[in-house]
Design an enzyme around this catalytic site. Structure first.
Site, PDB file in Angstrom:
ATOM      1  N   LYS A   1       5.342   2.379   8.283  1.00 51.68           N
ATOM      2  CA  LYS A   1       4.563   4.048   8.651  1.00 51.68           C
ATOM      3  C   LYS A   1       3.074   4.150   8.796  1.00 51.68           C
ATOM      4  CE  LYS A   1       4.220   7.347   5.688  1.00 51.68           C
ATOM      5  NZ  LYS A   1       4.041   8.355   4.484  1.00 51.68           N
TER       6      LYS A   1
ATOM      7  N   ASN B   1      -1.942  18.961  -1.435  1.00 50.04           N
ATOM      8  CA  ASN B   1      -3.227  18.589  -0.876  1.00 50.04           C
ATOM      9  C   ASN B   1      -3.166  18.567   0.816  1.00 50.04           C
ATOM     10  OD1 ASN B   1      -3.519  15.567   0.153  1.00 50.04           O
ATOM     11  ND2 ASN B   1      -5.813  16.320  -0.558  1.00 50.04           N
TER      12      ASN B   1
ATOM     13  N   GLY C   1      -2.398   8.360  -4.662  1.00 52.60           N
ATOM     14  CA  GLY C   1      -1.845   9.675  -4.116  1.00 52.60           C
ATOM     15  C   GLY C   1      -0.929  10.434  -4.036  1.00 52.60           C
ATOM     16  N   ASP C   2       0.108  10.551  -4.439  1.00 55.22           N
ATOM     17  CA  ASP C   2       1.037  11.142  -3.477  1.00 55.22           C
ATOM     18  C   ASP C   2       1.129  12.560  -4.634  1.00 55.22           C
ATOM     19  OD1 ASP C   2       2.920  10.928  -1.181  1.00 55.22           O
ATOM     20  OD2 ASP C   2       4.658  11.650  -3.501  1.00 55.22           O
TER      21      ASP C   2
ATOM     22  N   GLN D   1       7.259   3.916   3.533  1.00 51.12           N
ATOM     23  CA  GLN D   1       5.783   3.467   3.393  1.00 51.12           C
ATOM     24  C   GLN D   1       5.789   2.410   4.928  1.00 51.12           C
ATOM     25  OE1 GLN D   1       4.086   5.595   1.767  1.00 51.12           O
ATOM     26  NE2 GLN D   1       1.939   5.058   2.624  1.00 51.12           N
TER      27      GLN D   1
ATOM     28  N   THR E   1      -4.813  13.828   5.332  1.00 54.01           N
ATOM     29  CA  THR E   1      -3.040  13.702   5.663  1.00 54.01           C
ATOM     30  C   THR E   1      -2.910  14.821   6.240  1.00 54.01           C
ATOM     31  OG1 THR E   1      -2.469  12.540   3.664  1.00 54.01           O
ATOM     32  CG2 THR E   1      -0.835  12.994   4.677  1.00 54.01           C
TER      33      THR E   1
ATOM     34  N   LYS F   1       0.754  -1.295  -0.091  1.00 52.62           N
ATOM     35  CA  LYS F   1       0.374   0.511  -0.122  1.00 52.62           C
ATOM     36  C   LYS F   1       1.048   1.067  -0.076  1.00 52.62           C
ATOM     37  CE  LYS F   1      -4.223   2.499   0.254  1.00 52.62           C
ATOM     38  NZ  LYS F   1      -3.313   2.906  -1.026  1.00 52.62           N
TER      39      LYS F   1
ATOM     40  N   LYS G   1       5.178   1.661  -2.467  1.00 55.19           N
ATOM     41  CA  LYS G   1       5.256   3.423  -3.945  1.00 55.19           C
ATOM     42  C   LYS G   1       5.307   3.196  -5.082  1.00 55.19           C
ATOM     43  CE  LYS G   1       5.232   7.699  -2.595  1.00 55.19           C
ATOM     44  NZ  LYS G   1       4.417   7.641  -1.288  1.00 55.19           N
TER      45      LYS G   1
ATOM     46  N   SER H   1      -6.599   5.843   3.224  1.00 56.98           N
ATOM     47  CA  SER H   1      -6.921   4.725   2.408  1.00 56.98           C
ATOM     48  C   SER H   1      -7.559   3.971   3.163  1.00 56.98           C
ATOM     49  CB  SER H   1      -5.698   4.979   1.835  1.00 56.98           C
ATOM     50  OG  SER H   1      -5.249   5.992   1.053  1.00 56.98           O
TER      51      SER H   1
END
Ligand code: NDP
Ligand code: 2IT
Length: 446
Positions: A114, A240, A165-166, A111, A209, A90, A126, A377
């Site tokens: 996290k 964002n 997204g990123d 990630q 976020t 993810k 990622k 997410s």
């Protein structure tokens, strides 16, 4: 650092000599988790760290598309599937001309930890491309996204790998990617998150976020006898994460006086008017410079790094990696800044981070503080699996609880393992690592 973490890090340096961002993230992580191995000698016997640092799989592929002049263009696509010990891979997709393997490996590595911290069943990954969506027409962005997904679809799935997204990937890109996945596979499944609300997206994912960052920072400052109310805040970036960090911290009683993009920063002593920023960035896809032309009394300054010289109590770097270096950190400390919350991934250099810790600045590391996005997410994945929809308040309440939980885990691990009980860098790395390590041990040498 102990001998085992040292040996593994030296091996990484030898094999990945050109990957500076990846080695930066790895150095911080190895440094933090070293004390764990004194308590767990079985990890070394089982080569756990050698496996942990190596991505399970990396795919790289050609992304051909045709621009509005009818010319063929080619970009490079990537997906780093880092670790699936605790759930399907993810993590987001970054679309930015700077994207390369070093950046995506650092992001994937962060990630993993996290996602573990969220307490939800998600592994880490990622991806992205060196495609630049800036200045492209909607049709060009669609052509790119369809081509990208035409290769990526075979590597992902609702129970396999769930991108999101990123930087450079927002609702528009996720929509085009989702449409193409569905068209190729015939599956209506939660294979991407950050989807639009009409086709499976979760309420509050857009805000998550930035809001989550503020919930974490609130926990952190209050645990240390400080407060957000009445504080002057600087938020870098205007994408964002930055926009919704500004929204929530303002609701909490903070006053945001500066924001930026990669060209420069705006300063507004009266407090940034967020509706103007939203209009420029979300609706017009314009530059932050335009704010100064629209709001009397505000100023625009060329160069994004100058934002750290603006006097503030709390700094929230929400743009990109290494945007806050030692000079920026020194300026913040000199101006009396008492807390830094990382909305972006690794926005502070190692030198800046160490300077904050040395000077007693409360420091919320990105992998803990910005985990609200990926956590929400995961809530979107749950809603998709159940085929139902939670209200905004339901999702927001869950997000709040998750961020408080993450703060508590970081604080507890810092206390147990660190020499500084407020070193949340050590706390986040250790707390994130322990769950993944335990899952990897239980699943054998794979
Ligand atoms: P956006 O694309 O929405 O916004 C990115 C912002 O950062 C823009 O203001 C952009 O300015 C600025 N920026 C990007 N690259 C650079 C650069 N090289 N130098 C200076 N400024 C730059 O992205 P997000 O807000 O989604 O992401 C921001 C950060 O937060 C990233 O580090 C991302 O990995 C992280 N993050 C995002 C999550 C999410 O849910 N979206 C979740 C967790 C972390 P410009 O327009 O000039 O390029
Ligand atoms: O860095 C990140 O955590 C993200 N870009 C969000 C990832 C996600 O899967 O929502």
């Amino acid at each position: 650092m102990n001998q085992y973490t040292n040996r593994v890090l030296e091996g990484l340096k030898a094999r990945n000599a050109h990957e500076s961002e990846y080695l930066q993230a790895a150095t911080e992580i190895m440094d933090s988790i070293a004390p764990v191995f004194d308590k767990h000698p079985e990890y070394e016997k089982n080569g756990l760290l050698e496996r942990f640092v190596e991505p399970e799989r990396i795919v790289m592929f050609r992304v051909p598309w045709v621009d509005d002049e009818g010319k063929a263009q080619v970009n490079r696509g990537f997906r780093v599937q880092y670790n699936s010990a605790i759930g399907p891979y993810k993590g987001g997709l970054r679309l930015h001309p700077s994207v390369n393997l070093s950046i995506l490996k650092f992001l994937g590595f962060e990630q993993v930890l996290k996602n573990s911290l969220t307490g939800l069943p998600i592994g880490g990954g990622k991806g992205g491309s060196d495609f630049d969506p800036k200045g492209k027409s909607d049709r060009e962005v669609m052509a790119f996204c369809q081509s990208f997904m035409t290769e990526l679809y075979r590597h992902i799935g609702a129970d396999v790998d769930v991108p999101a997204g990123d930087i450079g990937t927002g609702a528009r890109e996720i929509g085009y990617l989702y449409g193409q996945y569905k068209r190729i596979t015939g599956l209506y499944e939660g294979v991407l998150t950050g989807k639009g609300l009409t086709y499976g997206g979760s309420l509050a994912r857009t805000q998550a976020t930035g809001y989550g960052l503020c919930y974490f920072v609130k926990n952190m400052v209050e645990a240390n006898g400080k407060k957000i109310e009445g504080a002057t805040i600087v938020v870098s970036g205007s994408g964002n994460v930055a926009i919704y960090a500004n929204e929530k911290i303002s609701q909490m009683g903070g006053k945001v006086v500066a924001m930026s993009d990669s060209n420069g920063y705006i300063y507004d002593a009266n407090g940034i008017k967020l509706d103007v920023v939203k209009q420029i960035k979300e609706v017009e896809r314009g530059r932050i410079k335009e704010y100064a032309a629209r709001v009397p009394g505000s100023e625009y300054h060329e160069g994004c790094k100058g934002i750290w010289t603006v006097k503030c109590d709390i700094a929230l770097p929400c743009a990109t990696q290494n945007e806050l270096d030692e000079a920026g950190a020194k300026a913040l400390v000199a101006n009396g800044c008492f807390a830094v919350g990382e909305g972006a991934n690794m926005p502070s250099t190692l030198e800046a981070t160490n300077l904050f810790l040395k000077n007693g600045v409360l420091f919320a590391p990105g992998k803990a503080a910005n985990a609200g996005g990926v956590a929400t997410s995961a809530l979107e994945m749950s809603q998709n699996s159940m085929r139902l929809h939670w209200t905004f308040d339901e999702v927001d309440e869950k997000l709040k609880g998750i961020m408080t939980g993450i703060f508590e885990k970081c604080a507890a691990a810092a206390k147990e393992y660190g020499d500084q009980p407020t070193n949340y860098v050590v706390g986040a790395n250790i707390a994130g690592f322990l769950k993944v390590a335990e899952a990897m041990m239980a699943q054998g040498n794979v």
